[in-house]
Design an enzyme around this catalytic site. Sequence first.
Site, PDB file in Angstrom:
ATOM      1  N   TYR A   1    -129.325  15.214 -74.912  1.00  0.00           N
ATOM      2  CA  TYR A   1    -129.571  16.080 -76.060  1.00  0.00           C
ATOM      3  C   TYR A   1    -130.595  15.521 -77.054  1.00  0.00           C
ATOM      4  O   TYR A   1    -130.817  16.111 -78.107  1.00  0.00           O
ATOM      5  CB  TYR A   1    -128.266  16.382 -76.804  1.00  0.00           C
ATOM      6  CG  TYR A   1    -127.464  15.163 -77.231  1.00  0.00           C
ATOM      7  CD1 TYR A   1    -128.002  14.200 -78.075  1.00  0.00           C
ATOM      8  CD2 TYR A   1    -126.146  14.998 -76.811  1.00  0.00           C
ATOM      9  CE1 TYR A   1    -127.268  13.102 -78.482  1.00  0.00           C
ATOM     10  CE2 TYR A   1    -125.402  13.902 -77.214  1.00  0.00           C
ATOM     11  CZ  TYR A   1    -125.961  12.961 -78.053  1.00  0.00           C
ATOM     12  OH  TYR A   1    -125.226  11.874 -78.456  1.00  0.00           O
TER      13      TYR A   1
ATOM     14  N   ARG B   1    -124.714  10.691 -73.153  1.00  0.00           N
ATOM     15  CA  ARG B   1    -125.345   9.439 -73.568  1.00  0.00           C
ATOM     16  C   ARG B   1    -125.394   8.469 -72.387  1.00  0.00           C
ATOM     17  O   ARG B   1    -124.516   7.618 -72.222  1.00  0.00           O
ATOM     18  CB  ARG B   1    -124.595   8.819 -74.760  1.00  0.00           C
ATOM     19  CG  ARG B   1    -124.541   9.721 -75.975  1.00  0.00           C
ATOM     20  CD  ARG B   1    -123.981   9.009 -77.189  1.00  0.00           C
ATOM     21  NE  ARG B   1    -124.809   7.857 -77.547  1.00  0.00           N
ATOM     22  CZ  ARG B   1    -125.949   7.944 -78.214  1.00  0.00           C
ATOM     23  NH1 ARG B   1    -126.412   9.120 -78.599  1.00  0.00           N
ATOM     24  NH2 ARG B   1    -126.642   6.862 -78.505  1.00  0.00           N
TER      25      ARG B   1
ATOM     26  N   CYS C   1    -140.645  15.514 -92.186  1.00  0.00           N
ATOM     27  CA  CYS C   1    -139.220  15.267 -91.956  1.00  0.00           C
ATOM     28  C   CYS C   1    -139.045  14.782 -90.525  1.00  0.00           C
ATOM     29  O   CYS C   1    -139.850  15.095 -89.650  1.00  0.00           O
ATOM     30  CB  CYS C   1    -138.424  16.558 -92.185  1.00  0.00           C
ATOM     31  SG  CYS C   1    -136.683  16.505 -91.698  1.00  0.00           S
ATOM     32  N   ASP C   2    -137.989  14.045 -90.293  1.00  0.00           N
ATOM     33  CA  ASP C   2    -137.690  13.534 -88.959  1.00  0.00           C
ATOM     34  C   ASP C   2    -137.527  14.654 -87.940  1.00  0.00           C
ATOM     35  O   ASP C   2    -137.811  14.471 -86.759  1.00  0.00           O
ATOM     36  CB  ASP C   2    -136.408  12.689 -89.044  1.00  0.00           C
ATOM     37  CG  ASP C   2    -135.928  12.203 -87.707  1.00  0.00           C
ATOM     38  OD1 ASP C   2    -136.720  11.576 -86.993  1.00  0.00           O
ATOM     39  OD2 ASP C   2    -134.751  12.445 -87.365  1.00  0.00           O
TER      40      ASP C   2
ATOM     41  N   CYS D   1    -123.948  29.356 -89.342  1.00  0.00           N
ATOM     42  CA  CYS D   1    -123.276  30.090 -90.419  1.00  0.00           C
ATOM     43  C   CYS D   1    -121.783  30.301 -90.169  1.00  0.00           C
ATOM     44  O   CYS D   1    -120.964  30.042 -91.049  1.00  0.00           O
ATOM     45  CB  CYS D   1    -123.962  31.437 -90.641  1.00  0.00           C
ATOM     46  SG  CYS D   1    -125.309  31.381 -91.840  1.00  0.00           S
TER      47      CYS D   1
ATOM     48  N   GLY E   1    -135.990   7.290 -81.426  1.00  0.00           N
ATOM     49  CA  GLY E   1    -135.852   6.246 -80.440  1.00  0.00           C
ATOM     50  C   GLY E   1    -134.786   5.206 -80.728  1.00  0.00           C
ATOM     51  O   GLY E   1    -133.802   5.457 -81.378  1.00  0.00           O
TER      52      GLY E   1
END
Length: 417
Positions: A30, A143, A305-306, A377, A75
């Site tokens: 992801y 992961r 922004c990241d 939302c 990273g």
Amino acid sequence: MAEAAARRARHPFHLMLKPAGAACNLDCEYCYYLSKQAYYHGSDLRMSEETLSRVTDAYLQANPAQEVVFGWQGGEPLLAGLEFFRAAVALQQRHARPGQRVLNALQTNGTLITGKWAEFFAAHHFLVGLSIDGPPELNDRYRRDRGGGPSYARTVRGLRALQEHGVECNALATVNRTNVEYPLQVYHHLLGLGFRHLQFVPVVERQSPNTAHLPQPRGGVTKGGWSKCALSRKVTPWSVRPEQLGEFLCVIFDHWTRHDVGEVFVQTFESALNVWLGRAPTQCVFAQTCGQALAVEHNGDLYACDHFVYPEYLRGQVTPDTLATLVDGAAQQAFGQAKAELSEECRHCRVLLLCGGDCPKHRLRVSAKGKPISYLCPAYRRFFAHSAGVLGAMAAEIRAGRPANNVMEVLRLGAGG
């Protein structure tokens, strides 16, 4: 002195630094950042000492705050090496203004942490965030390393090294399509590992026709300040469903309010409590506006922004002479103010003060009048309404000078013990 003061931004701001760019030793399914390597084709994705020195000097001189936090992310930032971070601390000490306090916060997958790393973090008071999604079967669903192997055991090994050296650390757990079904298992597992500060970050990734991960930027910035590619409404198979996230937060909240108030700190709950106390939310995603948290790539490129590291959000190169101007510039201010451009549905929502319309990167749905609204939302309407009574009571206790955890006894009695 006058020259240095002229180069400071109007308001405090935060930089997230990428010392190894999008390079990582894991290949989490992801991950939204790995694809950024395509923007730096042929680069070794490592921040040079010259760039580190320039960025450090600029950040400390341009930031008007007396307390400045260096946020290290990736990273995987540890790929930059221990000597890089030794140099970073030395440069911070050299460039800090008189009376300025410098702090370091680092987010890592933990798999590269050794005793030497932990000793360094302890000596220099780093706050370390560890990315872990729950017990092995849930963490290792997404992961995994580049060979497809699990990461959980190596992450916990790194955590134990941190704990043995007394390093302050917290857990960052993504909430994805898999672990969202097991809220209390995730919560209790993280507590069992010794964490007492928890972040639950929902995975919401746009599906793109061009790539399995992120949309490639096309065209310019819209009038609202965001790229047109940010309006794609399809999400990836690992993205959490809003209704699931709402249930996840409510289940953990109900357990927390009966057992762990004052002992365990959950970022989303703390942010909402802050609002109930009449203060600003502590998470930028819930703030009315944004734009004061920017990202610096390994070569010194500054982005809005990241989550908006695309060419159209590139603000320029960080230097002591340019940073304040870039942060205060019209493009960045428009980006931050665009967050407040809400649909009529949002403006009349009873939880708006708590959610702030959510982060622009999540605005994948469209209102009845064609305005973008948050994909999440339903989750936030449910959670913030569900938690209102208890958080209101906690706020009343705090305003009266009493501990917030008084609500636990009331809730236990109400539930029959």
